[in-house]
Design an enzyme around this catalytic site. Structure first.
Site, PDB file in Angstrom:
ATOM      1  N   HIS A 154      -4.678   2.204  11.888  1.00  0.00           N
ATOM      2  CA  HIS A 154      -4.704   2.214  10.290  1.00  0.00           C
ATOM      3  C   HIS A 154      -3.947   3.439   9.949  1.00  0.00           C
ATOM      4  CE1 HIS A 154      -6.724  -1.720   9.460  1.00  0.00           C
ATOM      5  NE2 HIS A 154      -7.481  -1.624  10.697  1.00  0.00           N
ATOM      6  N   GLU A 200      -2.946   3.952   6.755  1.00  0.00           N
ATOM      7  CA  GLU A 200      -3.410   4.010   5.241  1.00  0.00           C
ATOM      8  C   GLU A 200      -4.635   4.742   5.132  1.00  0.00           C
ATOM      9  OE1 GLU A 200      -3.751   1.600   7.280  1.00  0.00           O
ATOM     10  OE2 GLU A 200      -5.208   0.131   6.392  1.00  0.00           O
ATOM     11  N   CYS A 241      -2.919  -3.674  11.649  1.00  0.00           N
ATOM     12  CA  CYS A 241      -4.295  -4.410  12.234  1.00  0.00           C
ATOM     13  C   CYS A 241      -3.944  -5.999  12.201  1.00  0.00           C
ATOM     14  CB  CYS A 241      -5.447  -3.628  11.721  1.00  0.00           C
ATOM     15  SG  CYS A 241      -6.786  -4.367  12.379  1.00  0.00           S
TER      16      CYS A 241
END
Lengths: 80, 222
Positions: B196, B198, B86
């Site tokens: 994302h 994660e 990002c």
């Protein structure tokens, strides 16, 4: 010396903000408005009296930070 | 695998990255402040999501000038792995570690939702545990994720199999050129992506489709 740097999107790069501004102006009745492109103005004070040196240094600043030359172009205006 | 997460002022996914790395590697990653000029001895550097330096000037522009980025660049030049997620992707384009730029989303809206992606490329340290063409769901959360590059660069990225992830047909959230969601550098040791991974490494958080990215790295770098 004072300088003004204009940073705008290159021709052909989509400018959704400009488009939205254009649409808003049409909404306000400014029917004559065609394409709108928006950008940034950066005013700087420079401790430099030599115009050529100032211009060279500003160009360097634009290339390194002030503009992203992948998508943006810049113009430099100097005022004594 | 030893890892580090860079913290810029206004990074806000640094702890998500830290948690994911800790959970999957079993080791605490080093948390590195943006003013540090050296990196600890690590295999992987993560540039996390957020709004580094308040997105002043352009997203990632100020972070690209920070002293830690010189060390990150040197790490990548030596062949070390770097992933920018990002805002991290934006920082990587601003430092010219990846080509192109991330512009304002085409519809001007901040988009925060899971998107469908296809894994385009599995020949990389980041994606080898995925299957080529696999469809995965990973959240995005950004206002400036509209990937732009000139046609020559886009052709080159595709020709060299450097598009790692694409938004699935009909699910491009930001107007990105050729539905590009993530790209690799020439040496294939730097990945930038807007989604994302994660945030989806645990079923409790709604999915595990991001796990294979970290597992790929662990398998390659351990």
């Amino acid at each position: 010396m004072k300088a003004r740097v204009f940073v705008t999107l290159k021709n052909g790069v989509l400018d959704p903000q400009g488009k939205a501004i254009g649409n808003a102006l049409h909404g306000l009745g400014f029917g004559a408005v065609g394409e709108v492109r928006q950008g940034k103005v950066i005013d700087l004070e420079l401790k430099e009296s030599d115009e050529a040196k100032a211009r060279a240094s500003l160009k360097d600043m634009c290339e390194k930070l002030l503009a992203n030359t992948v998508i943006e172009k810049y113009e430099i205006e100097l005022k004594a | 695998m030893k890892s580090a997460v860079i913290i810029f002022p206004a990074s806000n996914c640094d702890r998500d990255a830290q948690t994911a790395l800790k959970q999957l590697t079993g080791k605490d990653p080093h948390m590195v402040w943006h003013q540090d000029s050296a990196l600890p001895d690590v295999d992987l550097v993560v540039l996390p999501g957020g709004f580094s330096y308040g997105d002043y000037l352009r997203c990632g522009a100020m972070a690209s000038q920070s002293s830690v980025m010189k060390a990150v660049k040197a790490h990548a030049e030596k062949g070390g792995a770097v992933v920018g997620i990002c805002n991290g992707f934006q920082v990587l384009t601003e430092t010219h570690m990846l080509p192109g730029a991330l512009m304002r989303n085409a519809d001007l809206k901040f988009v925060c939702r899971p998107v469908k992606l296809t894994v385009e490329e599995t020949q990389s340290a980041f994606t080898r545990k995925y299957a080529k063409g696999q469809e995965i769901s990973i959240p995005v959360a950004h206002g400036e994720g509209n990937y732009f590059a000139d046609d020559e660069t886009l052709n080159r990225l595709e020709g060299e199999n450097r598009v790692a992830f694409r938004y699935a047909q009909g699910d491009n959230p930001n107007g990105s050129a050729r539905n590009i969601a993530g790209i690799l550098n020439e040496k294939r040791n730097v990945l930038g992506l807007m989604p994302h991974p994660e945030r989806v490494v645990d079923p409790l958080l709604g999915g595990e489709d991001g796990k294979a990215l970290f597992q790929s790295l662990i398998e390659t770098l351990s």
